[in-house]
Design an enzyme around this catalytic site. Structure first.
Site, mmCIF file in Angstrom:
data_model
loop_
_atom_site.group_PDB
_atom_site.id
_atom_site.type_symbol
_atom_site.label_atom_id
_atom_site.label_comp_id
_atom_site.label_asym_id
_atom_site.label_seq_id
_atom_site.Cartn_x
_atom_site.Cartn_y
_atom_site.Cartn_z
ATOM 1 N N GLU A 1 -29.528 -23.402 -41.689
ATOM 2 C CA GLU A 1 -30.822 -22.732 -41.553
ATOM 3 C C GLU A 1 -31.682 -23.613 -40.662
ATOM 4 O O GLU A 1 -31.633 -24.856 -40.760
ATOM 5 C CB GLU A 1 -31.481 -22.516 -42.913
ATOM 6 C CG GLU A 1 -30.658 -21.683 -43.900
ATOM 7 C CD GLU A 1 -30.322 -20.301 -43.386
ATOM 8 O OE1 GLU A 1 -31.107 -19.773 -42.571
ATOM 9 O OE2 GLU A 1 -29.282 -19.746 -43.780
ATOM 10 N N HIS B 1 -29.263 -15.677 -46.645
ATOM 11 C CA HIS B 1 -30.000 -16.484 -45.665
ATOM 12 C C HIS B 1 -30.331 -17.868 -46.210
ATOM 13 O O HIS B 1 -31.269 -18.510 -45.734
ATOM 14 C CB HIS B 1 -31.281 -15.775 -45.192
ATOM 15 C CG HIS B 1 -30.999 -14.589 -44.318
ATOM 16 N ND1 HIS B 1 -30.391 -14.684 -43.087
ATOM 17 C CD2 HIS B 1 -31.241 -13.262 -44.527
ATOM 18 C CE1 HIS B 1 -30.281 -13.477 -42.557
ATOM 19 N NE2 HIS B 1 -30.778 -12.594 -43.409
ATOM 20 N N ASP C 1 -22.796 -23.391 -42.621
ATOM 21 C CA ASP C 1 -23.914 -22.535 -42.234
ATOM 22 C C ASP C 1 -25.176 -23.390 -42.191
ATOM 23 O O ASP C 1 -25.368 -24.284 -43.040
ATOM 24 C CB ASP C 1 -24.111 -21.390 -43.225
ATOM 25 C CG ASP C 1 -25.194 -20.421 -42.769
ATOM 26 O OD1 ASP C 1 -24.880 -19.546 -41.934
ATOM 27 O OD2 ASP C 1 -26.342 -20.562 -43.218
ATOM 28 N N ASP D 1 -24.560 -18.449 -47.742
ATOM 29 C CA ASP D 1 -23.970 -17.837 -46.544
ATOM 30 C C ASP D 1 -22.615 -18.462 -46.221
ATOM 31 O O ASP D 1 -21.693 -17.777 -45.767
ATOM 32 C CB ASP D 1 -24.912 -17.978 -45.354
ATOM 33 C CG ASP D 1 -26.129 -17.066 -45.473
ATOM 34 O OD1 ASP D 1 -26.284 -16.428 -46.533
ATOM 35 O OD2 ASP D 1 -26.920 -17.001 -44.513
#
Length: 581
Positions: free
Chosen positions: A30, A172, A28, A177
């Site tokens: 960001e 998040h 994942d 995540d």
């Protein structure tokens, strides 16, 4: 069984790696925005899983080289102060790629994978790293196929994590995540198992959940052994629908009734299946040959090719007083020279045009009698035929051309090669590439067929041949024993797997004593389908095969068509290069 057959599947079927043995890396990211071209990565989190167990985790903040927008900070909690001392992506990539092992067969997983993969690919491209192109699983796309809207209102990560009872909830932040996605992945894989999808290859092919009719018919595989061989699907009347082969018959049969089967015609066939007949085989070659013979014999409608091998075209140089080239559908014991078989009538026509280019053979179909001359056609005016029809060329003079064509078809094609390559060179020098390509295609069709015919005839001339190769190793195991085959006049007549420690002489003698009897006949492949003999040839020429016994020498013409096979791969650059030779 049928006399001729052509190949259907290109390889001996193996369903691949069980999901329980696969390594998954769930990732994942960001980022500062949604577009990889204008945004940067701020955090990477990844979890490595194998056999349902977490075997490693990776997490790092990343300096994106740009300001972190306030709404991103509000969403993720990642501030500019947090990423300012973090390493840049070019420093992070080597460590992440090493952890992920994406070039070592690892399956990459992400929720909305196009987003994460897009950023990773862009980062690799920007810093001269080669993207490993792993198998990618998108848990969003998979969930849409497996979890209905009656079960969940949407397919967001948090919703699915709650539905599957995942302990790690998304926040998040990248690692949190990724951990939540691990739980969702396990829930989805459990559902896939109920549909019979349990290998990486089946997962890659999965398109939709199987219908109720498909699931109900998985019972058909219950009595099928987990052994290599051939399977025949039949309908309610017992008529063959489809013939295939596999190293594991049960698993292969089951796969037709899962969501991994995406071929429309096969899904249609699966709805008609009422039974399956397994034929266990000792070796892979035996399975391939049996498949070819069964397709030719039973002509199953859902095998796309090879149902009518007896209709394969051949090019024949007739045996009358003034021989001509004729495209025929059968090989007879008439002493004529045959070239083929061809995969299409068009290929046979191209080969005939190549021979007509090299030799002034007549192209008319009428019977010629020296005592009853007829008017010559335009080919005589063009110098393409000596006009035996009007008496301009005697039978003896015409026989010189016919004998030369016979020699080019069965022994040395040099005269055809020289004639056509000369024409190609001439056309290429004048940049007439399309015409040159036409001559190239004619030469390629002729050489391919001549090489095939000469190879088949060489093997068919041997009354008996015994060869062996190390047996294929089972999944995750070591090779055990030898695959031994007996071939007579190009036909596979017996097969067996010799266990370690067996007496080779006794084993071979037993195989030959119980082998099918065959007798020589006309043409390049008199005792089997030409495609069967060609497949036997491919096996004999594969690495590791050892020739144990041969009743006669195995030889092909020294200057045969195989010598010129490289000429069949020219493209425009190759044609142009001829002008400089």
């Amino acid at each position: 069984m049928a006399e001729h057959s052509t190949p259907v599947q290109g390889t001996f079927d193996d369903l691949g790696t069980p999901l329980s043995e696969c390594t998954f890396v769930i990732v994942d990211l960001e980022t500062t925005g949604t577009r990889a071209a204008s945004a940067g990565i701020t955090e990477i989190g990844a979890v490595k899983v194998c056999g349902g167990e977490v075997v490693g985790e990776y997490s790092t903040l990343v300096n994106p080289g740009m300001a972190v927008p306030p709404f991103i900070t509000l969403l993720t909690g990642i501030t500019q102060a947090m990423v300012a001392p973090a390493p840049a992506i070019d420093a992070v990539l080597p460590g992440f790629l090493e952890f992920a092992g994406l070039n070592r067969g690892t399956i990459l997983v992400a929720h909305n994978a196009p987003f994460d993969v897009g950023f990773l690919k862009a980062a690799c491209a920007a810093h001269d790293y080669t993207w490993p192109a792993p198998q990618v699983v998108d848990t969003v796309a998979l969930a849409r196929k497996l979890v209905t809207r009656d079960e969940v209102p949407n397919h967001k990560l948090g919703t699915l994590a709650g539905f599957f009872g995942v302990a790690d909830q998304p926040t998040h932040r990248a690692l949190d995540d990724a951990r939540a996605t691990v739980g969702v992945l396990h829930g989805l894989l459990e559902r896939l198992g109920g549909f019979g999808v349990d290998t990486a290859e089946e997962l890659r092919r999965f398109r939709s959940a199987p219908t109720a009719a498909q699931r109900g018919k998985r019972r058909i595989a219950d009595d099928v052994p987990e052994a290599p061989g051939v399977y025949v699907f039949t309908d309610a009347k017992g008529e063959a629908l489809y013939v295939g082969k596999s190293t594991n018959l049960r698993r292969r049969v089951q796969s037709y009734f899962t969501g991994s089967e995406k071929r429309g015609r096969i899904r249609e066939m699966a709805a008609l299946v009422e039974g399956v007949t397994p034929v266990v085989c000792e070796t892979g070659l035996e399975a391939e040959v049996r498949e070819l013979r069964l397709i030719a014999e039973r002509k199953p409608p859902y095998n796309r090719r090879s149902r009518n091998p007896e209709r394969a075209p051949w090019l024949k140089l007739t045996r009358d007083a003034f021989p001509r080239l004729s495209i025929v559908r059968a090989v007879r014991g008439d002493g004529a020279a045959y070239l083929g078989p061809f995969r299409s009538a068009r290929e046979a026509e191209l080969a005939r045009e190549a021979l007509h280019e090299a030799f002034p053979l007549r192209q008319c179909t009428r019977r010629i009698s020296p005592s009853r001359p007829t008017a010559a056609c335009v080919l005589a005016e063009l110098g393409r035929c000596g006009a035996p029809c009007d008496g301009s060329e005697t039978a003896e003079d015409y026989a010189v051309h016919a004998d030369a064509a016979h020699g080019a078809m069965t022994a040395d094609p040099a005269s055809v090669v020289e004639r056509i390559t000369g024409r190609i060179r001439e056309l290429s020098e004048h940049l007439r590439y399309e015409e040159a390509a036409g001559h190239r295609d004619r030469l390629a069709a002729f050489l391919s067929a001549a090489a095939r015919s000469q190879r088949l005839a060489a093997l068919a001339a041997i009354p008996e041949l015994v060869a062996a190769a190390p047996a294929a190793a089972p999944a995750g195991g070591a090779r055990t024993g030898w695959d031994v085959h007996v071939v007579r006049h190009g036909r596979l007549v017996n097969s067996g797997r010799m266990a370690p420690g067996s007496d080779p002489a006794e084993f071979t003698a037993a195989l030959t004593r119980t082998a099918e009897s065959v007798f020589p006949g006309p043409g390049p492949a008199p005792c089997a389908g030409a495609w069967e003999t060609e497949r036997v040839l491919q096996w004999l020429e594969s690495p590791g095969v050892r020739l144990a016994e041969s009743a006669e020498g195995w030889t092909c013409p020294v200057n045969g068509a195989e010598k010129y096979r490289h000429l069949t791969d020219w493209d425009r650059d190759g044609l142009s290069a001829l002008t400089h030779r």
